[in-house]
Design a protein around this motif. Structure first.
Motif, PDB file in Angstrom:
ATOM      1  N   LYS A 138       0.799  -1.224   0.000  1.00 50.32           N
ATOM      2  CA  LYS A 138       0.000   0.000   0.000  1.00 50.32           C
ATOM      3  C   LYS A 138       0.832   1.275   0.000  1.00 50.32           C
ATOM      4  CE  LYS A 138      -3.668  -2.355   2.588  1.00 50.32           C
ATOM      5  NZ  LYS A 138      -4.387  -2.411   3.894  1.00 50.32           N
ATOM      6  N   HIS A 139       2.089   1.183   0.416  1.00 48.36           N
ATOM      7  CA  HIS A 139       2.908   2.398   0.508  1.00 48.36           C
ATOM      8  C   HIS A 139       4.375   2.008   0.628  1.00 48.36           C
ATOM      9  CE1 HIS A 139       3.075   6.802   1.407  1.00 48.36           C
ATOM     10  NE2 HIS A 139       4.254   6.471   1.913  1.00 48.36           N
ATOM     11  N   VAL A 140       5.241   2.814   0.028  1.00 48.82           N
ATOM     12  CA  VAL A 140       6.686   2.656   0.161  1.00 48.82           C
ATOM     13  C   VAL A 140       7.275   3.996   0.597  1.00 48.82           C
ATOM     14  CG1 VAL A 140       8.866   2.234  -1.045  1.00 48.82           C
ATOM     15  CG2 VAL A 140       6.862   0.845  -1.578  1.00 48.82           C
ATOM     16  N   THR A 141       8.043   3.971   1.668  1.00 46.28           N
ATOM     17  CA  THR A 141       8.804   5.156   2.074  1.00 46.28           C
ATOM     18  C   THR A 141      10.271   4.878   1.802  1.00 46.28           C
ATOM     19  OG1 THR A 141       7.249   5.942   3.749  1.00 46.28           O
ATOM     20  CG2 THR A 141       9.549   6.565   4.023  1.00 46.28           C
ATOM     21  N   PHE A 142      10.862   5.722   0.970  1.00 42.53           N
ATOM     22  CA  PHE A 142      12.246   5.533   0.534  1.00 42.53           C
ATOM     23  C   PHE A 142      13.123   6.637   1.105  1.00 42.53           C
ATOM     24  CE2 PHE A 142      15.517   6.641  -2.775  1.00 42.53           C
ATOM     25  CZ  PHE A 142      16.355   5.565  -2.528  1.00 42.53           C
ATOM     26  N   VAL A 143      14.274   6.253   1.645  1.00 40.74           N
ATOM     27  CA  VAL A 143      15.229   7.226   2.167  1.00 40.74           C
ATOM     28  C   VAL A 143      16.238   7.566   1.080  1.00 40.74           C
ATOM     29  CG1 VAL A 143      16.960   7.739   3.911  1.00 40.74           C
ATOM     30  CG2 VAL A 143      14.939   6.402   4.521  1.00 40.74           C
ATOM     31  N   SER A 144      16.163   8.778   0.591  1.00 43.55           N
ATOM     32  CA  SER A 144      17.079   9.286  -0.424  1.00 43.55           C
ATOM     33  C   SER A 144      18.116  10.159   0.269  1.00 43.55           C
ATOM     34  CB  SER A 144      16.277  10.059  -1.481  1.00 43.55           C
ATOM     35  OG  SER A 144      17.112  10.544  -2.504  1.00 43.55           O
ATOM     36  N   ILE A 159       9.058  10.082  -0.266  1.00 40.38           N
ATOM     37  CA  ILE A 159      10.509  10.133  -0.390  1.00 40.38           C
ATOM     38  C   ILE A 159      11.047  11.079   0.676  1.00 40.38           C
ATOM     39  CG2 ILE A 159      12.437  10.869  -1.848  1.00 40.38           C
ATOM     40  CD1 ILE A 159      10.737   9.970  -4.266  1.00 40.38           C
ATOM     41  N   LEU A 160      11.967  10.587   1.470  1.00 44.60           N
ATOM     42  CA  LEU A 160      12.609  11.383   2.514  1.00 44.60           C
ATOM     43  C   LEU A 160      14.022  11.726   2.064  1.00 44.60           C
ATOM     44  CD1 LEU A 160      11.523   9.324   5.654  1.00 44.60           C
ATOM     45  CD2 LEU A 160      10.345  11.264   4.600  1.00 44.60           C
ATOM     46  N   ARG A 161      14.362  13.006   2.149  1.00 38.61           N
ATOM     47  CA  ARG A 161      15.680  13.462   1.699  1.00 38.61           C
ATOM     48  C   ARG A 161      16.463  14.037   2.890  1.00 38.61           C
ATOM     49  NH1 ARG A 161      15.381  16.735  -4.006  1.00 38.61           N
ATOM     50  NH2 ARG A 161      15.694  14.932  -5.370  1.00 38.61           N
ATOM     51  N   PRO A 162      17.097  13.166   3.685  1.00 39.27           N
ATOM     52  CA  PRO A 162      17.836  13.658   4.849  1.00 39.27           C
ATOM     53  C   PRO A 162      19.155  14.313   4.465  1.00 39.27           C
ATOM     54  CG  PRO A 162      18.122  11.298   4.634  1.00 39.27           C
ATOM     55  CD  PRO A 162      17.116  11.702   3.589  1.00 39.27           C
TER      56      PRO A 162
END
Length: 292
Positions: free
Chosen positions: A96-102, A134-137
């Motif tokens: 249902k959802h993908v959270t990707f760490v970029s 998409i998370l961009r730390p």
């Protein structure tokens, strides 16, 4: 709801597991080998496998609803293949959802291997059709743990951070953002820059550590990237990693890696509180070293 956490035993993934559990999610941790006792609470399921083995990844996705996807530093040479494969399997499994760490400014440093990898994965995810975040730390404050010998020994701050200011984030705030994206509505299709209000500057970092450690700390500077790369190799970094970090910091000096107030405010709104700062983590780390 059950979330598969890829990279669960790493420094980021471990914090993500904690943050998900605090929000009431069920967690399945994907790991290459059986974790040490007490690594996770008993409620956390363990899925043994390897990102290089699609069969094991597909097996781990059975019965889960969402995916947290992070490829750690050691995976940079194969990051693109592993991340796109995992994403493709998530799509096949109808997650249902993908959270990707970029990474912050992923598309602005194409000469940096791990930035280029993450930018390509971002594009694949945006085009793939699964709801995503998409998370961009930015630069991890926790990176400073690895410089204990330089800071407490010869008294040198070795990061070629420059004078303009590097964007910084605390891993715990990254983990909280990931958990929010996976447990709350309203984050599908969003890309978030994870940055605090305080940036890292080489001379200021040296001054901060001088105050915290009660000794003079010198900033190593940012004029000799050949020497910086050589030092990384001497300390045991693989050649590919030494080069990757060299071109990354050189790019930061040449083109900047700072954030805006608006970006920090948007991150604070996502978290519901002000992000932790570099200084606050440095104070925490100095107390930890003093008590050791």
């Amino acid at each position: 709801m059950k979330v598969l956490v890829i990279g669960a035993t790493g420094r980021v993934g471990n914090e993500v597991v904690k943050a998900l559990l605090l929000r009431g999610a069920c967690v399945r941790a994907f790991t290459r080998k059986q974790p040490k006792p007490d690594t996770f609470p008993d409620s956390v399921e363990i899925a043994l496998g390897d990102l290089g083995d699609p069969v094991s990844v597909a097996e781990a996705m059975k019965g889960v609803d969402k995916l947290f996807l992070l490829i750690g530093r050691e995976g940079v040479p194969v990051e693109l293949t592993q991340a796109v494969t995992a994403y493709g399997l998530a799509k096949k499994a109808s997650l249902k959802h993908v959270t990707f760490v970029s990474v912050f400014k992923a598309d602005q440093f194409p000469e940096v291997p791990h930035f280029a990898n993450k930018s390509a994965v971002e594009e694949a995810i945006r085009a793939g059709g699964i709801p995503y975040t998409i998370l961009r730390p930015a630069y991890f404050a926790q990176n400073e743990r690895s410089f204990k010998s330089e800071l407490t020994g010869p008294g040198v701050y070795p990061v070629p951070a420059g004078n303009q200011g590097l964007a910084v984030v605390d891993l715990r705030d990254l983990a909280e953002a990931a958990a929010i994206s996976l447990t709350e509505e309203g984050h599908s299709g969003k890309t978030y820059d994870l940055v605090s209000s305080e940036m890292l500057r080489g001379p200021e970092a040296a001054a901060t550590w001088s105050r915290l450690l009660g000794k003079q700390i010198a900033y190593a500077g940012h004029a000799d990237f050949d020497g910086f790369e050589a030092q990384l190799r001497e300390k045991g970094s693989p050649n590919w990693l030494a080069y990757d970090l060299r071109v990354m910091f050189q790019g930061f000096i040449e083109r900047g890696f700072s954030n805006t107030e608006d970006q920090a405010a948007r991150f604070a709104a996502l978290l519901g509180h002000r992000p932790r700062t570099y200084s606050s983590f440095a104070e925490e780390l100095a107390r930890e070293w003093a008590a050791a």
